[in-house]
Design a protein around this motif. Structure first.
Motif: not given
Length: 125
Positions: A61-64, A86-90
């Motif tokens: 469920d999450t991308m970084k 900064k690195l986890i896609l929002k």
């Protein structure tokens, strides 16, 4: 600046066991939203040849961002536990706006598992 990129998505099933599978996506439009790219990956993984069945059904469920071309790599074997803000896609932003560029490597994981591992970053082997 090209709109299309080659992105490597590291499917992370287990942080403790360092269990992940890299998958390459070619021709990704960097002007797609984060949600659209996550949906594209979620739709692709179950039918992609070469991806073991346990990875196909996992609840990612999450991308970084792990690494970008010509940038420094982390010493962590799965991914860095630093700079989440900064690195986890929002959601709501384009891939380009979140810092994704050609040849970026991304981790795709279950956020709940990541938060548990981050509190106690011990590997099993």
């Amino acid at each position: 600046m090209s709109n299309e990129a080659v992105l490597t998505v590291r499917l992370v099933r287990s942080f403790e066991h360092r269990n992940f599978k890299p998958v390459v996506f070619r021709g990704v439009n960097l002007d797609h939203t984060v949600q659209a790219f996550i949906q594209l990956v979620q739709d692709d993984i179950p039918t992609r040849a070469g991806v073991p069945p346990p990875f196909k059904k996992f609840g990612y469920d999450t991308m970084k961002i792990i690494h970008q071309a010509y940038g420094a790599k982390t010493n962590e074997l799965v991914m860095s536990l630093e700079e989440d803000e900064k690195l986890i896609l929002k959601d709501g932003l384009t891939l380009r706006a979140t810092g994704v560029a050609n040849e970026t490597e991304l981790a795709f994981f279950k956020r709940e598992d990541y938060e548990i591992f981050k509190k106690n970053p011990k590997t099993v082997w």
